[in-house]
Each structure stands twice: as structure tokens, then as C-alpha cells.
Design an enzyme around this catalytic site. Sequence first.
Site, mmCIF file in Angstrom:
data_model
loop_
_atom_site.group_PDB
_atom_site.id
_atom_site.type_symbol
_atom_site.label_atom_id
_atom_site.label_comp_id
_atom_site.label_asym_id
_atom_site.label_seq_id
_atom_site.Cartn_x
_atom_site.Cartn_y
_atom_site.Cartn_z
ATOM 1 N N GLU A 120 39.402 -25.483 2.341
ATOM 2 C CA GLU A 120 38.304 -24.538 2.140
ATOM 3 C C GLU A 120 37.025 -25.284 1.745
ATOM 4 O O GLU A 120 37.059 -26.271 1.006
ATOM 5 C CB GLU A 120 38.691 -23.538 1.047
ATOM 6 C CG GLU A 120 37.776 -22.344 0.940
ATOM 7 C CD GLU A 120 38.381 -21.259 0.048
ATOM 8 O OE1 GLU A 120 37.597 -20.505 -0.534
ATOM 9 O OE2 GLU A 120 39.628 -21.193 -0.060
ATOM 10 N N GLU A 124 28.825 -20.182 -2.917
ATOM 11 C CA GLU A 124 28.997 -18.936 -3.668
ATOM 12 C C GLU A 124 27.780 -18.706 -4.564
ATOM 13 O O GLU A 124 27.238 -19.635 -5.163
ATOM 14 C CB GLU A 124 30.270 -18.970 -4.507
ATOM 15 C CG GLU A 124 31.518 -19.261 -3.670
ATOM 16 C CD GLU A 124 32.713 -18.420 -4.081
ATOM 17 O OE1 GLU A 124 32.718 -17.219 -3.801
ATOM 18 O OE2 GLU A 124 33.626 -18.974 -4.702
ATOM 19 N N TRP A 206 31.952 -9.493 -3.099
ATOM 20 C CA TRP A 206 33.022 -8.845 -3.852
ATOM 21 C C TRP A 206 32.661 -8.846 -5.333
ATOM 22 O O TRP A 206 31.693 -9.473 -5.750
ATOM 23 C CB TRP A 206 34.359 -9.544 -3.611
ATOM 24 C CG TRP A 206 34.351 -11.018 -3.899
ATOM 25 C CD1 TRP A 206 33.846 -11.995 -3.116
ATOM 26 C CD2 TRP A 206 34.851 -11.677 -5.070
ATOM 27 N NE1 TRP A 206 33.996 -13.221 -3.708
ATOM 28 C CE2 TRP A 206 34.622 -13.058 -4.911
ATOM 29 C CE3 TRP A 206 35.494 -11.234 -6.225
ATOM 30 C CZ2 TRP A 206 34.999 -13.981 -5.868
ATOM 31 C CZ3 TRP A 206 35.879 -12.164 -7.186
ATOM 32 C CH2 TRP A 206 35.626 -13.527 -6.996
ATOM 33 N N THR A 217 38.200 -14.910 -14.616
ATOM 34 C CA THR A 217 37.452 -14.528 -13.409
ATOM 35 C C THR A 217 36.162 -13.820 -13.778
ATOM 36 O O THR A 217 35.088 -14.098 -13.251
ATOM 37 C CB THR A 217 38.311 -13.599 -12.527
ATOM 38 O OG1 THR A 217 39.558 -14.214 -12.257
ATOM 39 C CG2 THR A 217 37.589 -13.297 -11.218
#
Length: 924
Positions: A120, A124, A206, A217
Site C-alpha cells: 500500500e 491521507e 470516511w 483511531t
Amino acid sequence: MRTHSRFSIFITCLLAATPVAAQTYTTCNPLTSGSCPANPALGRSVNIDFTEGPSDSFTPQGNPTYDSNGATFTVAKPGDSPQVTSKWYIMFGHVEVQLKPAGGVGIVSSAVLQSDALDEIDWEWIGGDSNQVQSNYFSKGQTTTYNRGAFHPDPNNQASFRTYTIDWTADQIAWQIDGKTVRTLTPEAAQGQYPQTPMMVKLGAWSGGDSANEPGTIAWAGGPTVYGNGPFSMTVKSVAITDYSTGTQYSYSGTSGTWQSIQSQGGKINSGGGKAVAAADSGSISSTSDAAPLPFSGTHRKEEDAVTTRANVYPWVATTMATSTTAPTSYPNLPSGYKTDQVAPPTSSPSAASGASPADGGLETVTAYDQRGFPTVIVQAKGASKQYNDQGFLITDSPALAAQASPTAGYSDGEIGVIAAAKVNNKASATESAATCVNGDDSDDDDHSSIYKVVFPLTGMVPLIKYLFTPASAFCLLAITCVVYYAFLQYQEHRLIKRLGGYAPTVHGRLPFGRDLDFWYWLYNNCSPSLAHSSSVTAEFKLGGENFTRDWQDFLGHGIFATDGEEWAASRQLLRPFFAQNRVRDLDIFETHVQELLLLIKGQGKEIDISDLFYGYTLDAATDFLLGRSVGSLGNADAQFARAFGDVQRIQTIRQRAGPFQVLVPLKKFWEGLKVMDAFIEPFVQDALNHSPEELDEKETKSSSGIIRDQIVNILLAGRDTTAGTLSFLFKELSGHPIAYSKLRREILEKVGAGRAPTYDDLKNMPYLQHCISETLRLYPSVPFNMRIALKDTTLPRGGGHDGLSRVGIKKDTIIGYSPRHLHLNANMYPAASASSPPVQDFCPERWETWTPRPWQYIPFNGGPRICIGQQFALTEIGYTTVRIVQKFDRLDKYWGVGDDLVKSEIVLSPATGVKVGFYSNVE
């Protein structure tokens, strides 16, 4: 019946657009399972403009929406996670995404490359921090440590679109913002965790701050999401993607997960796209992250989930993230006694300034504050006071100063007060006679100007003034004023261009307005490719403005090729369904006309001009495809429509190039040709408008016949000339390269035999055929010259200076000419000439087996929002026609010589003297 149904389909496409259904997919890790299917390969470059709507290249999830700004990914409630995922993979490549991230605490916007083996590469953005962006990478799902993330300065990124790039090769990964490298990663620095397996592309938003997520998170995402402050939207305007490898599929050999273990079907795994990207500048990484930054999906996605509806993560351990904020501690030029966090009155009244007493003993100079709170020097009567509001701003003069309000107060009738401004850097000389200084402001910089009140005696000057100001002197004064004003404008323009970059080369022609051949020769050979080298620059230009639209209106009307802005966008939206893939795949329309073409091609080496036949063939196919009835121009020298269509194009080109002299161009044949064209098209238009509401959408049928006529003429122009020109150049080059013709015929016979008509999939699975077409378009792009007009003051990254590598300043409304053909022949884009890499001007289809152009290096169909809407239709027609001809004839000889190498460019590029060749049939 065929006439009615085909044309009804076209009009329906014009007047009503239909959505394309999305597809789904499943996941499988090839490092743990030997039964995973191969990854479909991109194997080329694509430029996708989301302002035009959904793309067939991506699978949507979570209902992203589309408008004139692009694709919008909105998070409005718990569980929202809209995204799009590419239907293909790249194996090393270049990805440019033009986007604007979502705001909102806890909201995460993502642009991700992700493989089935859980490699990956990420961009972000945290919604609560609009001044930074995070880069990250993972390999093989390894998540035991989270020390790969880095933060980069990206000030105010939620306010405008920016271009974010990932350039991924076997040697390094480079992250770039608006073309500036902010981070690089080599395999050595990755310490065994370097991503190197085929990647799909994902884009979306998201809620990392959702209450259902783990505390770590939520902390990484900036805190809990307050959905009541939403909705929160990320917008992606466009993506430009280049796959550095080639082929149709990528598969894994073994479970090592190294790039050397990846195999390509029908192509080659290329380890990189060219020169290494420049290293990141110092200071481009503001901080690193040892927290657990949550990727978009993939390494932290549940293996059994085929579609992710909410981000899923491993257990988190909450960590304290270091954040830095800089609060201002002082403000320049605030008066003494003011606070830094608010405007407050000064603690004492203004004090008299020392050493600044004017010559008039009844006045004094004191320090006060202007309307912005800056300290200023004012002149007032001795002993007078000023009144201030609660913010310390001057509001009223005292009565003692009323007399000072008039510029001429205190002077005799024989004197006049004249106000003049001069910059004196905040201080005045004490020796200035008969002048008092009042501080002002200069909006250009932080310096302040000084206002002087100067007294000039004018007693007895009136007779002298009357004597000097005669009509002749007034005229001279006006002329001098005009010259000075013009010089001032030129100086201002010079300053602007130097500030924007610099000057482009100057071409000295023999005729005014650049209408001599010397100018066009220079433009052809030296036109800078700067405009086509930067996708971020093309957004600052438009087609041609009001003059261009007016010049082409008689021929193209308000069709897609002659309009700009919203009118162009509406035309493109109307025409898009007409070129939908299911229509492009229908090849029966070509078969009828290609059989007529084959009958006119004489075998056994008889000399023919194949170019003439191609122009008739493509016009017949285009009118049949578009209107349901062919004009029958193939082999018919008396075909009125074809002759009129050619005359109108030729004269329109002369008018355009004549510029201000176009009034001298004879137009008799032009108007006659337009009448013939319109007479042929009008019955079809009226028939369409007479359809019932059940056949066409009732609201949209209110479109005028003129709109439909204009779109038909625009599509006929593209459907005939561009395809015929490319076919002519292709067979000209094949006739001069018998080895290439034999190799092409061998591939065609292996795929479809000597008689079977190819399908759409057959054409796509003939790599050498595609290489021949691409090589022809590289050498002979259909539109060799093009132009744009600057929407605003801007800068081209290259084209200036003695070597053409310096920046060029461009004023608003400047016309920019550029040449795709010259761009394609720029040797700097290719490897050095060798046995495996011939010179750039040579026809060599084999070069495409190892060379993949980067974005904006190969633009036969232009690029950006105005990329050709019918490129797939054109490529399909060229491929199908080539296969059917090569199937029948086993040899092709040339009958053209050195003098036949000339090309001509009217609206599109074509051979100047035709293409004289001879075919040999394999059937007696």
C-alpha cells in the site's frame, strides 16, 4: 427501418443521457492462496475527468456524486464511507490526483494505491487539520509497527484543488504536491517493507472519528466526529494514471511478493518510467508519526470483506500525538498600550512628537493612530485635542481644528495650497521649507508615504497660463500624455511578465500579424511543449474565446468543437452516450463499407491512391453510423455532399489563417457548400424532432433543429478526416516497411485467420496492431497545431530563455499556440537512440514494447477536460479497417518517393500528395 432506428438512437443520445451500471469485485491474497485470479492490467496511460461524470474505469461504493466540480465523496452519518476503486491494476507507475480534501474533525480523505498482497502507498488528509497531509506505505500487511507515516506542510488545502502525485518505480517512491517532491523512499530505506506488487487505485472519504472506532483511531483522526456539523465532502476533479508496465494481466509466480516474481501477459514488467524524481526539499517533512495511522483499507481491512462499508482496524493502543500550533505573540505597528489578542484603547493620550514643529508657530505635530490602528503623525493647532472611540480610532476633530479641515485654510487669496505625495520612509527632513508632514499609507508595502502641503504664490500667473495653453500646445500635451501613458502600460506589462516568469522567443516575420510562411515554419519546428507538460497549467486556459467561436460559427455552429465553458460542457454531456462502449463495440456498420472499399482496391500491384479511398470510406461509414444512411461517396467522384464538405473545410481553414485579412477570402463556394450540407442533414433533423414523446424525452425534444445540426456537423468532421488521415499515414508507413507489414499480417492471421471479421475484443488483443496505430498517431497526430487562451495571468513552466527551459510569463487573454506533433518528436522524452530504440522520427512500432509515455507526453487526442470524446470509436474503426485490408492482401508495395513525404494541415493533418501504393492479393 435501419435508417429510422439508428438515427433515433443518435438523437436519443443527444437528448437524454443514461447512467452506466457499476460493477463489484472480490479479493484474494495471492501470497496465501494459489488460486487467486490474475489482476487485470491498465498497461497504458489514462486521463479521467470526473467533472464529466462517472468513469467506466472505476467501481463506485457508497454513492459518490458527480457535478461540474468532479466526484464528491460525502460523509453525513455513521457508516458513510464513499469511495471508487479502479477496475485495473498498475505495476509501477505514475498517479496524479487533483482533489480538495474534506473538512471536519475526525473526517479522513484518502488517495491510496493497494495490492491484493496488501502492499500500500497512501496520501491521507485529516479534516481537522487543513495545513498538513500525511504520506504512508505498507508492505505485505505488516502492521506490527507504525513508524512509516510522515506529515508534510500543505497550507489551507481544503480551500482549493491541488495535484497530489505518487511516482512509484522499483528504485524509489516519490510523493509530490503540485509538482514539488516532498518525500522519497528507496527499498533500502524501507528495510524490507517496500511495496512492489500490482496496485489498484482507491479514492474516498470516511470517518476515523466515528464513535464505533477504537480510541487510537479516533485520536489519530483528530477527535470524535460531530455529524451535526456536516455533511463533510471530499472532491476529486480528475486523475491521470500511467502504468509503467505493459500487457493485459499481471499474475504472481510464487509467494515471494517481489516485483521480479510478477509476470505480464502480452507485455513486459518495466521497473520504472524513466529518470528518477528529484529528491525532496529540506523542510518538506514537518513531523513523523509513531501512532497507528489508519489506511483507507487494505492492510487493515478484514480479509473476508468484499466491500468495505466502514473502516475496520486492528486493536489500537491510544498514543499521545505531538501537535504544534503557532500563535502570534506580537503585531507590527500596533500603538503602545494595545493588546495582542484584541484592539484596545491606548493607555495614554497622544504625545507630542519632538523636533517636528512646523514653520507656522500656531501648529504642532503630534503622534496619533489612523483608522487601522497604525501610529501616524498629524498636524493640529497648539492645544487642540482629538476624540477617539472605544477602539482608539479618531472620530471627530475638535472645534479648534475646524479651520484646518480646508486645504486652503489660512492662506491669502494670492496663494493656493497644493497637496503632493512622496515616499519618505516614515521620516521627514527638518529643513523642508513651508511644508508640514502628515503620515499616510502605501498599499504596495509596509512603508508609509508622506503628504506635504506646499504653498506657491500665484499672483500675476493667470496671463502667463493663458499665453502658454494654446490649441497647438494642448494637442502636443495630449500627444505627450498618450506616449507617456503607453510607455507606462508597456512598463507595467514588462514588470508583470518578469514577475510571472519571463519572455518567450520573438519571431520576426516579413508580413504583419505573422501571416508569412516563415512564422508557420518556426511554429512547427520550435513550438514549446510547455502547455502540454503540466496538467495543473491546462486548467488555466480555454479554447479560443469569442473571436474563435465567431470565426467558426458558420461551419460548426454551436457544436462541441467551437464552444467553450458551460455551452461546451452541455454539448459533451449530450454526446457522451453516443460513444458509449456498447455502441463502439458494434462493428457491423464498418463491415458493409469496408467490403465496398476492398472491391475498389486493385490487387496484383496496380498503383492506386489509397488516401482518396479512405476519405470516401470514412465519410460513408460516419454518415451511415450517425444518420442511418450513407452519402455514397466511396468511388463516386460526383458525390455532392462529399465535395461540398471538403470545400467548406478548405475555405474555413483559409479564413482562420487569414486573421484580419479574412474579409479578402472569396466565400462563394463556402456558402454553396454549406447549403448542400444543410439540405442533406435537415430531413434527418426534422424527422427526429417529429418523434413521439415515447421515443424521445418530451422535455428535451424542445431543442432546436440548429443545435442538432451543429452537433451532427461536428461529429462528421471528426468521423471523416481524422480517421482517414490516420489510415492514410499508417498504410504509407507500412508500404515503406515491408517487415512491419509482414509481422502485422502474421499476428492478424494467428488471431482471426484470413476471412473471419474481428470482434472488438480481437482488436484489443492484437498488441502489434495497437503498436502500429500508436506509432502512426505519434508521428502524425490528427491535429498537429492547437491553441488556447489564458483565463488569467499565469506561467508556463518551460519555453523561455535561450535554451527554451525557462519559465514564460503569460498575461490574461494571451493566445498560446502549441504543437502535439513537435511534442511527440521531442527526443528528451525517449531513451538514447540505439538498436532497440531507433531515432524518434523513425516509424518503429516495436518501440512501444519497451517505452511507455508519461502523462502529457503523448496527446494525439489532446488531454484534460477537452480530450477527444470519440477516441475509442476512431481507434476501433482504424483497427477494424486495417485488419480487413491486411487479411486480404499479403503484400504492399510503395509507389511514392522522396518528394511525396510532404504533409498538409487544413483542419487535420493529411498526406499532401496522397498515398500511392500497390497491393498484392493472396487470392488469384
